[in-house]
Design an enzyme around this catalytic site. Sequence first.
Site, PDB file in Angstrom:
ATOM      1  N   GLU A  60       0.846  -1.197   0.000  1.00 23.31           N
ATOM      2  CA  GLU A  60       0.000   0.000   0.000  1.00 23.31           C
ATOM      3  C   GLU A  60       0.882   1.248   0.000  1.00 23.31           C
ATOM      4  O   GLU A  60       1.883   1.320   0.702  1.00 23.31           O
ATOM      5  CB  GLU A  60      -0.901  -0.009   1.232  1.00 23.31           C
ATOM      6  CG  GLU A  60      -1.865   1.170   1.296  1.00 23.31           C
ATOM      7  CD  GLU A  60      -2.799   1.124   2.496  1.00 23.31           C
ATOM      8  OE1 GLU A  60      -3.849   1.778   2.457  1.00 23.31           O
ATOM      9  OE2 GLU A  60      -2.481   0.411   3.479  1.00 23.31           O
ATOM     10  N   LYS A 142      -9.837   1.851  -2.614  1.00 18.72           N
ATOM     11  CA  LYS A 142     -10.084   1.361  -1.253  1.00 18.72           C
ATOM     12  C   LYS A 142     -11.508   1.709  -0.824  1.00 18.72           C
ATOM     13  O   LYS A 142     -11.894   2.877  -0.792  1.00 18.72           O
ATOM     14  CB  LYS A 142      -9.064   1.989  -0.303  1.00 18.72           C
ATOM     15  CG  LYS A 142      -9.036   1.411   1.107  1.00 18.72           C
ATOM     16  CD  LYS A 142      -7.885   2.061   1.874  1.00 18.72           C
ATOM     17  CE  LYS A 142      -7.643   1.423   3.226  1.00 18.72           C
ATOM     18  NZ  LYS A 142      -6.462   2.033   3.897  1.00 18.72           N
ATOM     19  N   CYS A 183      -5.840  -3.051   2.522  1.00 18.44           N
ATOM     20  CA  CYS A 183      -5.628  -2.860   3.951  1.00 18.44           C
ATOM     21  C   CYS A 183      -6.904  -2.974   4.790  1.00 18.44           C
ATOM     22  O   CYS A 183      -7.366  -4.075   5.072  1.00 18.44           O
ATOM     23  CB  CYS A 183      -4.943  -1.514   4.182  1.00 18.44           C
ATOM     24  SG  CYS A 183      -4.152  -1.364   5.817  1.00 18.44           S
TER      25      CYS A 183
END
Length: 310
Positions: A60, A142, A183
């Site tokens: 990331e 995301k 994440c």
Amino acid sequence: MSQPSWKTFAPAPAAKPFRLALVQMLGSKDKEYNLKHARELVLKAAKGEGKKSDVVVLPECFNSPYGVKYFPDYAERIDFELGKPYDVSRSPSKTVQALSAAAKEAGVWLIGGSMPEKDDEGLYNTAMVYNPSGDLVTIHRKVHLFDIDIPGKMTFKESEVLTGGKALTYFDTEFGRIGLGICYDIRFPEQAFIAAHQGCVIMIYPSAFNMTTGPMHWELLQRGRAVDNQMYVSMCSPARNLSADYHAWGHSMIVDPYGNIVGTTDENESIVYGDVDPQKIVDMRAGIPVQSQKRYDIYPNLTESAVTGQ
């Protein structure tokens, strides 16, 4: 960027064994250096350790520091739209061009970690996927933004500057279907559940847990998602840089459908290798057939209700 709903996608291609490599890269504030170093590590990861890798993953925010104060300055336009031709050579993003060239040179599928992306509507934390020809195949913004407040330990709010994505993402390869998150997405089991039911053999999350959340949940979440969905799960972290504002946990990891750790590392810059064997998914689901024992007569089938449209 528009994407159809999960339930309208075609059946998953037949899965085959493949070699996965996670690049736990030590980044810096210098984007040019980060892109150059990423290329070097992608080429190294592709060669493997006596066995060529098929899929390589970067962490990331590999091309920038991780922090809300950095995202606006490091953000690049991608202007990608699923289903429409995308000319990488004319991309406004130098990161897209650099990763495309690295994927083609290495001859691998490359999940380009994530980077700050911008368009006319906002900023996003975006992962990119390239095929071995260097084509940009898809992107994932995301979905779940990292907004936490653990008194005395960690406060972080991506939503101060970022906008959450509106699409669940997977892509098809010659090795099978791969699901993609970033994440904090891993904390939401619905995303992995839907991916498993749509035929993904693995969920891959470029990630950057920290020194608070890493020891608590990094390994636990991966093993939990793997066992719940009887699939492979993997998270790729940056290496820990104690001179940076944000200290990543590291410990990039690959977990099999039984919850066993296939490969991992410590906090330093390194490459984790592991074999993804679809037969393990078949065996696990045959022995403990929870996939066919779902009680959709008493609770909803999330796969049917999931829609995307970013």
